[in-house]
Design a protein around this motif. Structure first.
Motif, short mmCIF file in Angstrom:
data_model
loop_
_atom_site.label_atom_id
_atom_site.label_comp_id
_atom_site.label_asym_id
_atom_site.label_seq_id
_atom_site.Cartn_x
_atom_site.Cartn_y
_atom_site.Cartn_z
N ALA A 62 0.82 -1.22 0.00
CA ALA A 62 0.00 0.00 0.00
C ALA A 62 0.85 1.27 0.00
CB ALA A 62 -0.93 0.00 1.22
N SER A 66 -0.57 5.77 -5.51
CA SER A 66 -1.98 5.41 -5.59
C SER A 66 -2.54 5.87 -6.94
CB SER A 66 -2.74 6.05 -4.43
OG SER A 66 -4.05 5.53 -4.35
N ILE A 71 -9.00 5.23 -5.64
CA ILE A 71 -9.08 3.78 -5.82
C ILE A 71 -10.53 3.39 -6.13
CG2 ILE A 71 -7.08 3.36 -4.33
CD1 ILE A 71 -9.01 2.57 -2.11
N THR A 274 -2.73 5.47 -0.23
CA THR A 274 -3.71 4.40 -0.35
C THR A 274 -4.35 4.01 0.98
OG1 THR A 274 -2.73 3.55 -2.39
CG2 THR A 274 -4.07 2.01 -1.11
N GLN A 277 -7.17 6.27 1.70
CA GLN A 277 -8.34 6.01 0.87
C GLN A 277 -9.09 4.76 1.33
OE1 GLN A 277 -8.28 6.81 -3.37
NE2 GLN A 277 -6.10 7.29 -3.26
#
Length: 410
Positions: A62, A66, A71, A274, A277
């Motif tokens: 991760a 990103s 995402i 990420t 998110q």
């Protein structure tokens, strides 16, 4: 080498600089300042959201770049939110995008769609990124007075009638920052019909859509049939889930505008980290009792503030939504203007507020108070304000210099 850069020249002096400097100086001297100025939520992010962040951050996979537009899971979660909250079905692939907060989304969309000289219609007073995002992009701003005693739709029609060329876009913000004003779906319907006829884009800022207290929940402009032909709407995790520092927001609606924002963001960023998110996805898909709890907390603070100010002799309308009270200056201080009044309030009561002039010239008769302190501190603030106002017979002379007309704020 000159430092007089074009976009910097277009930005006015920062109106809060004096108040912020005074606040910092007072705190450095050991004074207790109750800060109701900046709308910076003070409550912690709900634990289950933080736990999801920590869990995801432990996965080294991760830690890579990103996606700039967000995402897929987060875009699907945002579309699901619109479906259950507003009954609006969005395509997560083409009608929604993740932004680094709604402020970044608004500013980048302004860069994407604006040509030098375009006319943008913006309420006044308003949150500063609404006009200044477009000013930095080279636009000309036509201010539409809003608030008590103003017919916003009549002002809009008058502005369009006399504008050459036809305005490119209209910015809306309800519940409003700073005025806390709310509108109904019929209001949006009339705006959409008018703007569709004149081929004017609509940018709606719904950042405070989940912070409401009285009556029905605020609607989305995307609920209006045909709105997606011309409208895009910005929302944020900052206030709804007390996630201001996480910088997660969204834009949803018109595919052309979403595509324009997607294109320009692809050159500017790789999206939020990420794990942030993923945690935001958990917030939208998970239990929503934390949202209701924050709403109840802000209502308790609102009630304590309005009641305490009334006891101080300062009649302030109770905001039906948002995390702000928009307070008209006490009559004996109106000649001083909002900046001087804010400075006096800081000096004599130890309470920091936002001068209304920071939100535009039509805000100069008000100050904004943010509900970012607990009830005990708010009551302490209103007692200090009461003591300050009781000495109104010892008023200083109003300033003789001209007050600023257009200024930036936070």
């Amino acid at each position: 080498m000159s430092s007089d850069f074009y976009r910097i020249r277009r930005l006015p002096p920062y109106v809060f600089a004096e108040v912020n400097t005074m606040k910092a100086r007072a705190r450095a001297a050991g004074q207790d300042i109750i800060d109701l100025g900046m709308g910076n939520p003070d409550t912690p992010t709900p634990p289950h959201i933080v736990e999801k962040l920590v869990e995801t951050a432990r996965d080294p996979r991760a830690h890579r770049y990103s996606l700039s537009r967000g995402i897929p899971g987060l875009r699907k979660a945002h579309a699901a939110y619109y479906a259950r909250r507003f009954g609006v079905e969005l395509d997560p692939e083409s009608e929604t995008i993740v932004t680094l907060g709604s402020k970044e989304g608004l500013a980048n969309l302004a860069q994407a769609i604006t040509s030098p000289g375009d006319i943008i219609l913006v309420p006044n007073p308003s949150y500063p990124i609404h006009p200044y995002g477009f000013i930095m992009a080279g636009a000309s701003i036509r201010h539409l007075p809003i608030g008590e005693g103003q017919d916003f739709i009549a002002n809009l029609k008058r502005a369009v009638k006399h504008a050459v060329p036809t305005p490119l876009a209209l910015v809306l913000n309800f519940p409003s920052n700073p005025t806390a004003e709310v509108v109904c779906l019929d209001f949006y319907a009339e705006i959409v019909e008018f703007c569709r006829f004149h081929k004017i884009w609509i940018l709606s800022d719904l950042a405070y859509g989940e912070i409401y207290f009285d009556g029905a929940p605020p609607p989305s402009i995307l609920q209006v049939p045909g709105a997606r032909e011309i409208a895009i709407e910005f929302t944020s995790m900052s206030k709804t889930y007390s996630m201001p520092g996480w910088r997660i927001g969204f834009a949803a609606g018109n595919r052309t505008l979403v595509q324009a924002l997607t294109r320009i963001k692809s050159y500017l960023d790789y999206g939020a980290f990420t794990p942030v998110q993923v945690a935001a996805t958990a917030a939208l898909n998970g239990p929503q009792d934390c949202v209701a709890g924050l709403r109840q907390l802000y209502q308790q603070r609102r009630d304590a503030l309005i009641h305490g100010l009334a006891q101080a002799g300062w009649k302030v309308p109770s905001p039906p939504a948002s995390m702000f009270a928009w307070a008209p200056l006490p009559p004996e201080y109106r000649e001083h203007g909002s900046l001087e009044f804010a400075k006096l309030l800081l000096q004599r009561a130890g309470v920091a507020v936002s001068p209304g002039i920071g939100f535009g010239e039509y805000g100069d008769g008000h100050v904004r108070l943010a509900l970012v302190e607990n009830v005990q501190r708010i009551r302490q603030a209103t007692r200090a304000i009461r003591a300050f106002l009781s000495g109104a017979d010892r008023l200083p002379e109003p300033p003789t210099q001209a007050r600023p007309k257009q200024t930036a704020a936070s």
